[in-house]
Design a protein around this motif. Structure first.
Motif, PDB file in Angstrom:
ATOM      1  N   THR A 101       0.875  -1.177   0.000  1.00 47.89           N
ATOM      2  CA  THR A 101       0.000   0.000   0.000  1.00 47.89           C
ATOM      3  C   THR A 101       0.905   1.218   0.000  1.00 47.89           C
ATOM      4  OG1 THR A 101      -1.657  -1.198   1.275  1.00 47.89           O
ATOM      5  CG2 THR A 101      -1.864   1.184   1.214  1.00 47.89           C
ATOM      6  N   ASP A 102       0.674   2.135  -0.963  1.00 51.17           N
ATOM      7  CA  ASP A 102       1.550   3.310  -1.043  1.00 51.17           C
ATOM      8  C   ASP A 102       1.117   4.390  -0.039  1.00 51.17           C
ATOM      9  OD1 ASP A 102      -0.569   4.744  -2.165  1.00 51.17           O
ATOM     10  OD2 ASP A 102       0.215   4.640  -4.201  1.00 51.17           O
ATOM     11  N   ARG A 103       1.824   5.505  -0.037  1.00 52.17           N
ATOM     12  CA  ARG A 103       1.577   6.582   0.935  1.00 52.17           C
ATOM     13  C   ARG A 103       0.182   7.192   0.826  1.00 52.17           C
ATOM     14  NH1 ARG A 103       7.341   9.271  -0.209  1.00 52.17           N
ATOM     15  NH2 ARG A 103       8.575   7.703   0.861  1.00 52.17           N
ATOM     16  N   GLN A 104      -0.411   7.113  -0.350  1.00 48.60           N
ATOM     17  CA  GLN A 104      -1.752   7.652  -0.557  1.00 48.60           C
ATOM     18  C   GLN A 104      -2.837   6.622  -0.233  1.00 48.60           C
ATOM     19  OE1 GLN A 104       0.683   7.999  -3.107  1.00 48.60           O
ATOM     20  NE2 GLN A 104       1.184  10.000  -2.254  1.00 48.60           N
ATOM     21  N   GLY A 105      -2.427   5.445   0.240  1.00 48.62           N
ATOM     22  CA  GLY A 105      -3.386   4.408   0.600  1.00 48.62           C
ATOM     23  C   GLY A 105      -3.850   3.550  -0.562  1.00 48.62           C
ATOM     24  N   VAL A 106      -3.198   3.687  -1.722  1.00 49.26           N
ATOM     25  CA  VAL A 106      -3.554   2.888  -2.889  1.00 49.26           C
ATOM     26  C   VAL A 106      -2.888   1.518  -2.768  1.00 49.26           C
ATOM     27  CG1 VAL A 106      -3.405   2.688  -5.414  1.00 49.26           C
ATOM     28  CG2 VAL A 106      -3.796   4.928  -4.342  1.00 49.26           C
ATOM     29  N   LYS A 107      -3.697   0.472  -2.864  1.00 47.65           N
ATOM     30  CA  LYS A 107      -3.161  -0.884  -2.813  1.00 47.65           C
ATOM     31  C   LYS A 107      -2.583  -1.218  -4.180  1.00 47.65           C
ATOM     32  CE  LYS A 107      -6.354  -2.361   0.715  1.00 47.65           C
ATOM     33  NZ  LYS A 107      -7.401  -3.272   1.117  1.00 47.65           N
ATOM     34  N   ARG A 108      -1.400  -1.769  -4.152  1.00 45.67           N
ATOM     35  CA  ARG A 108      -0.721  -2.115  -5.405  1.00 45.67           C
ATOM     36  C   ARG A 108      -0.304  -3.575  -5.385  1.00 45.67           C
ATOM     37  NH1 ARG A 108       0.285   2.384  -8.276  1.00 45.67           N
ATOM     38  NH2 ARG A 108       0.251   4.348  -7.155  1.00 45.67           N
TER      39      ARG A 108
END
Length: 128
Positions: A101-108
């Protein structure tokens, strides 16, 4: 929302291919530690798994024999190395996935795959 990235490497050469054993700058990668074009049936193929340029410790690589549909997983050790036993000749695919999960909360989900052929051993060719 899940964002997915793929990196795909296909080995289609008949001779030495040292380019496939070199470390890349890819976000996620499977790096064979020996040239897979020289592998024969029954051999072990050690691979190192990388995420963001670092060794992926305690990760899993999926090995799939495309001809038969046989599939198994192999764990990586503290050096990010997984060992795949190539028990059958034919087309193989290795698949390595990493979720974050990146800093913006987007799961990758990032996926790296590698395709190559394993040649029959000399004993199999001779029918021994």
């Amino acid at each position: 929302t899940v964002v997915e990235r793929w990196l795909n490497r296909q080995v289609n050469v008949d001779g030495p291919a040292s380019v496939f054993t070199a470390k890349t700058a890819d976000i996620i990668s499977i790096r064979p530690l020996i040239d897979p074009t020289w592998i024969t049936t029954g051999s072990d193929l050690p691979v190192r798994l990388y995420v963001f340029g670092h060794q992926a410790v305690d990760a899993q690589v999926i090995a799939r024999h495309n001809t038969s549909g046989t599939e198994f997983t192999a764990p990586s050790d503290d050096a990010g190395i997984a060992v795949i036993n190539l028990s059958q000749p034919g087309d193989w695919q290795l698949l390595f996935q990493h979720r974050t999960t990146d800093r913006q909360g987007v799961k990758r989900q990032m996926t790296s795959s590698m395709h190559f052929k394993v040649h029959a051993s000399q004993h199999e060719v001779l029918g021994e």
